[in-house]
Design an enzyme around this catalytic site. Structure first.
Site, short mmCIF file in Angstrom:
data_model
loop_
_atom_site.label_atom_id
_atom_site.label_comp_id
_atom_site.label_asym_id
_atom_site.label_seq_id
_atom_site.Cartn_x
_atom_site.Cartn_y
_atom_site.Cartn_z
CD GLU A 269 41.00 48.27 26.19
OE1 GLU A 269 41.90 48.35 27.75
OE2 GLU A 269 41.36 47.50 25.53
CE LYS A 271 46.11 55.08 33.76
NZ LYS A 271 46.08 55.12 35.73
NE ARG A 291 51.98 49.74 37.63
CZ ARG A 291 53.43 50.09 37.73
NH1 ARG A 291 54.48 49.52 38.66
NH2 ARG A 291 53.92 51.12 37.10
CD GLU A 321 43.51 48.83 37.36
OE1 GLU A 321 44.56 48.25 37.55
OE2 GLU A 321 44.74 49.96 38.69
P1 ATP Z 1 49.27 54.91 37.39
O1 ATP Z 1 49.16 55.69 38.65
O2 ATP Z 1 48.34 56.07 36.32
O3 ATP Z 1 48.03 54.12 37.31
P2 ATP Z 1 51.21 53.40 36.64
O4 ATP Z 1 52.54 53.33 36.59
O5 ATP Z 1 50.37 52.29 38.17
O6 ATP Z 1 50.28 54.24 36.59
P3 ATP Z 1 50.74 53.29 33.82
O7 ATP Z 1 51.28 51.41 32.97
O8 ATP Z 1 51.15 54.09 33.19
O9 ATP Z 1 50.67 52.52 35.56
O10 ATP Z 1 49.07 52.89 33.45
C1 ATP Z 1 48.39 51.67 33.06
C2 ATP Z 1 47.69 51.78 34.34
O11 ATP Z 1 46.34 51.59 34.91
C3 ATP Z 1 47.97 49.83 35.06
O12 ATP Z 1 48.71 49.67 35.19
C4 ATP Z 1 46.93 49.17 34.79
O13 ATP Z 1 46.48 49.65 37.00
C5 ATP Z 1 45.26 50.56 35.12
N1 ATP Z 1 44.48 50.50 34.14
C6 ATP Z 1 43.43 50.74 34.35
N2 ATP Z 1 42.81 50.29 33.79
C7 ATP Z 1 43.27 49.83 32.58
C8 ATP Z 1 42.93 49.51 31.05
N3 ATP Z 1 41.59 49.53 30.34
N4 ATP Z 1 44.46 49.31 30.13
C9 ATP Z 1 45.49 48.86 30.91
N5 ATP Z 1 45.51 49.43 31.78
C10 ATP Z 1 44.83 49.88 32.83
#
Ligand code: ATP
Length: 605
Positions: A269, A271, A291, A321
């Site tokens: 998907e 991001k 979050r 998001e």
């Molecule tokens: P990052 O700073 O990389 O966003 P994070 O620690 O905030 O990292 P992670 O769980 O590591 O969060 O990375 C996934 C994050 O990406 C989710 O918290 C969400 O905010 C974002 N995101 C964007 N698109 C998607 C998607 N399609 N599915 C899941 N998460 C997504």
């Protein structure tokens, strides 16, 4: 006589003395060892009557309610000074002097109240007992009072408590209302202590944790445990209006490795680079959570309207998001634009026009009374597609399900072209449940930055600062940054951060950290560098660096790669992004840095 006995019984059965809490805090403060802290909490919880255990827990966390309820305890220092002055009869100016000397109004209250008690003759200990209920009740009134005369009322509520308090109690009361309790007790430590106090079995710990992940309210979990035992906790279910802890993604350095880890096939998907939003819909009532589970509903009335319009059911919980868009071109804009809207109470209308957001939904956790978190992801996605009617403002995350690496690489390039950060790969097997609160390989993220520099930005916690020199005289020259070690529950230093700040940001740093200043290193910080200023570890900054190296000075992951060496980030630069959506415990972990270090070696070699 009979009456007196009854009254006494009432005190022990229903009421709880605040002294028991204050004494526990004092013990907790005397150690930096998590196991000892846990033991002290276990003792406290065991002697707490079930009816007040929720209050005892919230107070120990320095709050009155779970964060998502948005009711904050807090009082300006000058009001607290007035309350101390009223209680002790000491002039405000004198209290201010003492405050300058000690740097902690809690200590000032302790000292001045001790003196006052020594001067008065009545036996305070026997006459008055401050109960947890009374403390909580007055704190609650202080948090809620509004409008004209509210400042005076706050002083009165606080002074009333101080009048009843022992010196030790006064110290903690003041620290609590000032938001400076700083016991360093993480939620996980409280969960451990609860499990031990109410059963001690490993099995109980896993039920308690599951309950916490879908219902992150430690007070109510504790109350159920105390009153109904393990069954009470097992019965905790997802509830509309109560945020669920977000599922998180692991990372791997290449799409090939991701595909292999996923068993040769996965959903990929886009991001999106925006702000994570969990939306709860219960008929007309809608809640939005970040979050970190803060309530964002008021800040995004446009998202509220948009989701209402797109959802075809009655009750649902969605994960997605929110991304700002250019209204003229439809292009996705950088996240920073959304951050303008956070924390804004005023001008929301204007902000909505300037920075409208599109909500990209990628998961559904609950539908019309049914918990969907234990269904595999492909099923949840199908349900999501069937209940969401896409509009301009609500869309489903763009997705392919593929086992073909060439196709996935093309899709990745498209995601970047469309303004996304990269891809999130999602497991599509039977095991692909929604794991609330977990960072596991069911989701794996792959970002563009892996191709440049050290691969990824990291989110680090500011734990201290160094005084500026030359042009930076008068402000900070650099911040001391740390990664989080969840095993040890501590922050381990990894770099000094001095670049990437604008002149305005630099000049503002001392003010920004003022409220977090402490006079010595925080007990949860492990540092061998002696900073000029120490902070409560709280503020998270996004940092990009050139390389991770072994370091004799920094403590991050010390001894893990090589005996005597920690890890350091070379040439760190602030990206401009304050990660105030992350708690310090959600910062990049020492383990993640070890993985990044190893991957970097792999690439170079
Ligand atoms: P990052 O700073 O990389 O966003 P994070 O620690 O905030 O990292 P992670 O769980 O590591 O969060 O990375 C996934 C994050 O990406 C989710 O918290 C969400 O905010 C974002 N995101 C964007 N698109 C998607 C998607 N399609 N599915 C899941 N998460 C997504």
């Amino acid at each position: 006589m009979k009456n007196k006995t009854l009254k006494y019984l009432r005190v022990i059965i229903r009421d709880m003395e605040y002294a028991a809490i204050a004494e526990t805090y004092s013990l907790v403060e005397s150690t930096t060892k998590r196991l000892e802290m846990t033991d002290y909490l276990v003792e406290l919880f065991k002697k707490t009557p079930p009816d007040v255990i929720d209050k005892v827990i919230y107070l120990t966390q320095g709050k009155l309610y779970p964060d998502y309820m948005g009711i904050e305890l807090g009082i300006a220092e000058k009001l607290a000074i007035k309350a101390v002055s009223r209680t002790t009869g000491i002039r405000e100016s004198e209290i201010n002097e003492l405050l300058k000397k000690h740097g902690d109004l809690g200590l000032v209250a302790e000292e001045t109240i001790k003196k006052k008690r020594q001067m008065t003759l009545f036996s305070f200990e026997e006459e008055k007992k401050l109960t947890v209920e009374k403390v909580y009740e007055n704190f609650d009134k202080m948090a809620r009072v509004e409008g004209g005369g509210s400042q005076e009322k706050k002083i009165q509520y606080l002074a009333e408590l101080l009048n009843l308090a022992s010196p030790l109690e006064a110290k903690y009361i003041i620290r609590t209302v000032e938001g400076k309790l700083r016991l360093g007790i993480a939620d996980m430590t409280i969960l451990d202590a609860l499990s031990i106090a109410f059963g001690g079995s490993k099995e109980l710990r896993s039920f308690v944790e599951r309950a916490y992940n879908i219902h992150p309210d430690l007070g109510s979990i504790a109350k159920r445990l105390a009153k109904e035992g393990i069954e009470g906790v097992k019965n905790i279910k997802i509830e509309l209006g109560i945020p669920i802890r977000a599922m998180l993604a692991e990372r791997l350095p290449s799409l090939e490795e991701i595909l292999a880890k996923m068993g040769g096939k996965a959903a990929f998907e886009y991001k999106y680079d925006g702000m994570r939003i969990q939306a709860h819909i219960g008929g007309e009532k809608i809640w939005l959570y970040s979050r970190r589970l803060e309530n964002l509903t008021e800040q995004f009335p446009d998202v509220v309207e948009a989701i209402k319009g797109a959802f075809k059911g009655d009750e649902g919980i969605f994960d997605g998001e929110a991304v700002p868009v250019d209204i003229n071109t439809g292009e996705l804009l950088p996240f920073q634009v959304v951050s303008h809207r956070r924390g804004r109470k005023y001008g929301i209308e204007k902000a909505m026009e300037e920075y409208p957001v599109v909500l990209f939904l990628f998961d559904i956790l609950y539908l019309n009374g049914e918990d969907l978190t234990s269904k595999p992801y492909p099923e949840r996605r199908k349900i999501l597609e069937s209940v969401i009617h896409e509009t301009d403002r609500v869309k489903l995350a763009t997705q392919i399900v593929s086992s073909n690496i060439e196709e996935i690489k093309k899709f990745f390039n498209k995601a970047i072209e469309d303004g996304c950060e990269g891809l999130v790969a999602k497991n599509v097997g039977e095991e692909s449940i929604y794991r609330a609160g977990a960072r596991e390989f069911l989701w794996i993220k792959y970002k563009r930055e892996y191709k440049v520099e050290i691969g990824d930005t990291v989110d680090l916690v500011a734990v201290g600062a160094f005084a500026g020199k030359g042009k930076r005289r008068g402000t900070y020259g650099a911040l001391l940054m740390a990664a989080y070690n969840p095993e040890k529950d501590r922050f381990e230093t990894v770099c000094k951060l001095g670049s990437g700040f604008t002149d305005e940001q630099l000049a503002y740093l001392p003010k920004k950290f003022e409220a977090l200043l402490i006079d010595k290193k925080h007990p949860r910080v492990w540092s061998e560098l002696d900073a000029d200023y120490w902070f409560v570890p709280k503020t998270v900054l996004e940092v990009i660096g050139a390389e991770i190296t072994l370091s004799p000075t920094h403590t991050c992951a010390r001894d893990v790669i090589e005996k005597g060496a920690g890890l350091a980030i070379r040439f760190p630069r602030f990206t401009g992004r304050w990660r105030d959506d992350k708690s310090p415990e959600e910062a990049t972990t020492t383990k993640e840095l070890v993985e990044m270090y190893k991957n970097q070696i792999k690439k170079i070699g």
